[in-house]
Scaffold this active site. Structure first.
Site, PDB file in Angstrom:
ATOM      1  CG  ASP A   1      25.082   3.073 -23.046  1.00 36.92           C
ATOM      2  OD1 ASP A   1      25.117   4.311 -22.934  1.00 36.92           O
ATOM      3  OD2 ASP A   1      26.068   2.389 -23.395  1.00 36.92           O
TER       4      ASP A   1
ATOM      5  CG  HIS B   1      29.163   7.913 -22.971  1.00 39.61           C
ATOM      6  ND1 HIS B   1      28.270   6.948 -23.380  1.00 39.61           N
ATOM      7  CD2 HIS B   1      28.473   8.713 -22.114  1.00 39.61           C
ATOM      8  CE1 HIS B   1      27.101   7.152 -22.807  1.00 39.61           C
ATOM      9  NE2 HIS B   1      27.199   8.228 -22.034  1.00 39.61           N
ATOM     10  N   GLY B   2      33.109   6.186 -23.358  1.00 36.97           N
ATOM     11  CA  GLY B   2      34.335   5.782 -24.045  1.00 36.97           C
ATOM     12  C   GLY B   2      35.548   5.696 -23.147  1.00 36.97           C
ATOM     13  CB  ALA B   3      35.953   5.313 -19.536  1.00 32.56           C
ATOM     14  CB  SER B   4      37.096   0.728 -22.985  1.00 29.92           C
ATOM     15  OG  SER B   4      35.962   0.117 -22.423  1.00 29.92           O
TER      16      SER B   4
ATOM     17  CB  ALA C   1      31.030  -0.908 -23.286  1.00 29.19           C
TER      18      ALA C   1
END
Length: 284
Positions: A82, A208-211, A232
């Site tokens: 990643d 990306h950045g799905a938290s 993450a």
């Protein structure tokens, strides 16, 4: 072979209308959680590590543990690099057994990004290693890289078409309003931009950045072409929060075999939710 390329699983997700989760891991316990949960739910799985994670745990250790867990659960998975930025680093990790990489040249000018990504694709495809690249920049922090919100850039649809054609990548990470880390306010994703990118690009698209994203946003993004969802921060917070809580309540605790149990259980609930949001349970 239990360590596989991400190419086939993402193509299948694209064809069938779901997404594959990519969970960032750090050590034995976090690997155990994601592999065990994915195996129980028969979900395709990508385990991802940043350069910092591989420096901390060792690439050989991560690959070996992932391979052993995959074998014991009879559950093939991809070990994914990643946000890696250097071809030499990628070559070393491919030699160690990694079969899925992300080369991140998004901080470079467009032409330089293409040149870097193309060099990685040319190398990796010789070894059946799938390659993801990013166009546009997400705000927030990933490893030691911090991107201020004002420096975040959305992906341009026509540039995305040219980028994919000139690099030969297997999947494209796009910027449509998500950010690394947790959100201080609910993000507003640019679904119209996602639709325009999907119309011009035929490779699987990555979010990306799905938290912390609402389920409805993840579901809609998948319906419009997202095939891989990266999580993450949410995992780390669940794990560390439960661990801190346990140690606060059990000040005498000293055995990792005991205090890791609630941490893993909390992380497992997040993994289960993400798999449900991605619609990928039973899709292995």
């Amino acid at each position: 072979m239990f360590i596989i390329s991400g190419r086939t699983m993402l193509k299948k997700a694209q064809q069938e209308g779901y997404a594959v989760p990519a969970f960032n891991i750090h050590n034995l316990e976090t690997l155990q959680v994601v592999v065990e949960t994915a195996a129980e739910l028969r979900s395709p799985l990508i385990v991802a590590g940043t350069p910092g994670t591989f420096s901390y745990a060792g690439v050989g250790n991560i690959v070996a543990i992932a391979a052993e867990l995959a074998k014991s659960w009879n559950h093939p998975l991809a070990v994914h690099l990643d946000h890696h930025e250097k071809l030499a680093d990628i070559k070393m990790k491919v030699a160690a057994g990694v079969r899925s990489v992300m080369i991140d040249g998004s901080h470079f000018p467009f032409a330089d990004n293409i040149a870097l990504v193309k060099s990685v694709v040319d190398y990796c495809h010789r070894y059946d290693v799938s390659v993801e690249a990013e166009l546009g920049r997400l705000g927030g922090q990933e490893d030691d890289l911090i991107v201020d919100g004002k420096d975040a850039l959305y992906t341009h649809p026509e540039q995305a078409r040219e980028f994919v054609e000139k690099t030969g990548i297997d999947s494209l990470a796009i910027a449509i309003g998500t950010a690394h880390g947790l959100y201080t306010a609910e993000p507003k994703l640019d679904f119209e931009r996602l639709t325009e990118i999907r119309q011009r690009v035929d490779v699987p698209l990555v979010l990306h950045g799905a938290s912390g994203l609402p389920t409805r946003d993840i579901t809609r993004a998948i319906s419009l072409g997202i095939c891989k969802v990266n999580v993450a921060t949410e995992l780390k917070i669940a794990f560390s929060g439960a661990l801190k809580n346990y140690l606060t309540q059990h000040a005498e605790a000293s055995d990792p075999r005991h205090y890791m149990i609630p941490a893993k259980a909390a992380m497992k609930e997040v993994v289960r939710k993400v798999i449900a949001d991605c619609g990928c349970d039973g899709k292995l």
